[in-house]
Write an enzyme that holds these catalytic residues in place. Structure first.
Site, mmCIF file in Angstrom:
data_model
loop_
_atom_site.group_PDB
_atom_site.id
_atom_site.type_symbol
_atom_site.label_atom_id
_atom_site.label_comp_id
_atom_site.label_asym_id
_atom_site.label_seq_id
_atom_site.Cartn_x
_atom_site.Cartn_y
_atom_site.Cartn_z
ATOM 1 N N SER A 177 0.833 -1.226 -0.119
ATOM 2 C CA SER A 177 0.154 -0.043 -0.003
ATOM 3 C C SER A 177 0.880 1.120 -0.026
ATOM 4 O O SER A 177 0.147 2.490 -0.246
ATOM 5 C CB SER A 177 -0.828 -0.100 1.099
ATOM 6 N N HIS A 225 -3.631 -4.149 -4.913
ATOM 7 C CA HIS A 225 -3.938 -3.648 -3.434
ATOM 8 C C HIS A 225 -5.005 -3.754 -3.077
ATOM 9 O O HIS A 225 -6.178 -3.039 -3.469
ATOM 10 C CB HIS A 225 -3.390 -2.002 -3.484
ATOM 11 N N GLU A 230 -6.992 -1.628 -5.833
ATOM 12 C CA GLU A 230 -6.291 -0.865 -6.722
ATOM 13 C C GLU A 230 -5.178 -1.541 -7.550
ATOM 14 O O GLU A 230 -4.277 -2.332 -7.009
ATOM 15 C CB GLU A 230 -5.443 0.181 -5.744
ATOM 16 N N ASN A 233 -5.034 5.986 -0.187
ATOM 17 C CA ASN A 233 -4.252 6.843 0.838
ATOM 18 C C ASN A 233 -3.616 8.143 0.538
ATOM 19 O O ASN A 233 -3.540 8.769 1.445
ATOM 20 C CB ASN A 233 -2.899 5.714 1.027
#
Ligand code: COA
Length: 602
Positions: free
Chosen positions: A123, A144, A156, A195
């Site tokens: 990540s 991800h 992702e 993120n």
């Protein structure tokens, strides 16, 4: 490698992410090998999967037979060659340290078939950099998953500098086969999509602490902006070490404006890392909660604006499309709208009830998906206004009520404020529900409840006041009040028996038993059950008959069918009995047990 050529998947690492991915990949029908370096880690992985599957069985999302099949397809091994030697896809979910990733990938890439796809669940690290140790980095990609993989829908798919488009396409297809929604991250950008936007927003929130309180900001973002929780509770949940380290990476790779705020550094340095250490922005002696009252004085735009700005920056840097950024944020951060959708709708407070008029139908959507559309007094007020508006509009031929998101119609009254109510306030809560829901009976327009998920407690009572009820196969119904030390307060005692008969009604009320959509149809609670994927289309088709029907005749029949001279007295008696429960301790125990996810002891 084409998606259909994949039969076996190797997962490196049996930790939370590794075993979670193994579970969903096995559920999709693939043969799985999970590899770790210690038997103890493998044993914990198996325990984790078993616990998660047991939970799904308990919640009736899978049968015990399916649980057995999923476990049967997963092999656990300490031997890397055995795991990857005949795998077409290798997914690595080991600690986020570049040296460790390099060590493992060097060996795994050697042992795996030359054409196997190699994917990292990282990540925070660069896909391009991890891929430097593998031959043919064009088949190396980021995949991800989000925590917990069994529940979070997003994947992702992160493209490194050398990853081929074919590899990206195959991994996107495989993610879909695992019932996930993939988004394409076209560039190896730090933090990828979720993120990057989320952690930057957490930092922006910390920057506002010189002017506002922690609780005030959290309350506003949760109660007014529709976020599942405020930024500080979220920082505590993620862990201040992780938030801090991600911001440091952003600072280093993107720019100094991403440097962690001093409050985050202070908590990080003093090892107050959030929930996992018992203290962060909050102290965790008990579960923190913020009320609507505390939200006063904070304008949610102060945080939504930087949130949207970061999304726009990602788009300008060509990291992902607008649609993929919106999808990633909705699914990865569990928020009702993506940043671009928020901007389009006008930045500001998220309304907990949405209304829309289209083709003669007035649609009312209960819109608190992160709280399973549980009903607040504010929502009751908004529904009342909506029904009044629909009733007065000559263009409107039918009213539709449904829930936002893919999990719930409405999981009942929002019980979070219940323990603090006085007897009189409890009676008012009951009466407020009665007064709003009665409007569905009183309006001359036919009202259809389209139950797309949980219809529990007050959610199930709401549908009893509607003229027609249809359900998606995913719908679940119950009056679970007894498990909370409560009784129904929004019409359940009076109307359930009219709809399903006294015997079945008593059973549902007194035991709180949850039933699925087919059983709901068999007892006459709903008239049709449709496959989830077709629900929206079927719902619109169903409404057409009402829209095209004769308004006067429909209105006359609905009025007579709903008429009941004794209803008001019965509802008053229910409100009195409901309020009386505030004189005893049962509901405090029941709601405390719900909040702390334990069984109540009455
Ligand atoms: N009131 C307030 N919050 C509620 C709620 C309710 N009636 N129903 C769900 N929520 C909240 C949960 O507290 C949770 O919030 P959090 O993320 O801040 O912890 C969120 O919605 C998601 O629910 P969760 O319980 O985590 O989901 P789940 O999949 O584990 O369970 C249910 C789903 C519906 C079985 C469970 O939420 C439930 O039993 N809800 C209460 C239903 C009820 O008793 N209704 C009658 C009230 S009188």
């Amino acid at each position: 490698m084409l998606p259909d050529q994949v039969e076996k998947i190797a997962i490196l690492g049996a930790g939370v992410m590794g075993h979670g991915i193994a579970q969903i990949a096995s559920a999709a029908g693939y043969r799985i090998a999970v590899r770790d370096i210690k038997q103890e880690f493998l044993d914990n992985g198996l325990k984790g999967i078993t616990k998660s599957l047991d939970y799904l069985v308990k919640r009736e999302r899978i049968t015990p037979e399916v649980k057995g099949e999923i476990l049967g397809r997963i092999k656990f091994t300490l031997d890397l060659k055995e795991a990857v030697g005949d795998a077409q896809l290798v997914i690595e979910a080991i600690p986020e340290k570049m040296e460790i990733k390099h060590l493992v990938w060097k060996e795994a890439a050697e042992l795996a078939p030359d054409d196997a796809i190699l994917a990292s669940n990282t990540s925070s690290l660069s896909i391009t950099e991890i891929a430097t140790v593998v031959p043919n980095p064009e088949r190396f990609v980021g995949m991800h998953f989000f925590n917990p993989p069994a529940i979070m829908k997003l994947v992702e798919v992160n493209q490194g500098d050398k990853t081929s488009k074919e590899t990206v396409d195959t991994v996107m297809a495989l993610a879909r086969k695992m019932s996930k929604t993939p988004v394409w991250v076209k560039k190896d950008a730090p933090g990828f999509i979720v993120n990057r936007i989320l952690v930057t927003y957490l930092n922006e929130a910390a920057k506002l602490l010189d002017k506002f309180d922690i609780e005030q900001i959290d309350a506003a973002m949760q109660h007014k902006a529709g976020m599942p929780m405020g930024p500080f509770m979220l920082s505590d949940l993620i862990g201040l070490d992780i938030v801090h380290n991600i911001l440091k990476t952003f600072e280093e790779h993107i720019g100094p404006e991403y440097a962690p705020h001093e409050k985050i550094i202070e908590l990080f340095d003093s090892r107050k890392l959030g929930r996992k250490t018992g203290e962060g922005f909050y102290s965790y002696t008990e579960r923190p909660a913020v009320t609507e009252e505390q939200a006063k004085g904070f304008d949610v735009k102060l945080l939504l604006e930087p949130f949207v700005k970061e999304a726009e920056r990602l788009y300008t840097e060509a990291v992902a499309t607008v649609e993929d950024i919106d999808t990633a944020m909705k699914l990865g951060a569990n928020i009702p709208k993506g940043p671009f959708e928020m901007k389009k709708a006008g930045l500001g407070e998220e309304k907990p009830v949405l209304t829309e008029k289209e083709n003669g139908v007035y649609k009312i959507t209960l819109n608190r998906p992160s709280k399973l559309n549980s009903m607040t007094l504010e929502m009751l007020g908004l529904i009342s206004e909506a029904v009044d508006e629909a009733s007065a509009d000559p263009e409107i031929k039918a009213i539709l009520v449904t829930g936002a998101g893919d999990r719930a119609f409405c999981a009942g009254a929002d019980v979070s404020q219940f323990p603090g109510l006085s007897v009189e306030e409890a009676r008012n809560v009951s009466k407020a529900g009665h007064n709003t829901f009665k409007k569905f009976m009183e309006t001359p327009k036919p009202v259809v409840a389209a139950v797309n998920g949980y219809a529990l407690g007050g959610g199930n009572e709401l549908i009893l006041f509607c003229d027609l009820r249809i359900a998606s196969e995913k719908a679940r119904f119950s009056q679970p009040e007894v498990s909370l030390g409560l009784m129904t307060g929004w019409g359940g005692t009076c109307l359930l028996k009219k709809v399903v008969g006294q015997t079945v009604a008593n059973e549902l009320l007194l035991t709180g038993r949850r039933i699925n959509a087919d059983e709901a149809k068999s007892i006459g609670l709903v008239s049709h059950v449709y496959p989830a994927a077709e629900f929206e289309a079927k719902m619109n088709e169903y409404l057409q008959a009402l829209v095209n029907g004769p308004p006067k005749a429909i209105s006359a029949m609905k009025k007579l069918a709903a008429s009941d001279n004794n209803l008001d007295a019965a509802l008053d008696a229910e409100a009195d009995a409901f309020a009386d429960l505030w004189n005893y301790g049962e509901l405090k125990e029941g709601i405390d047990a719900f909040n702390n996810r334990r069984k109540p002891v009455f």
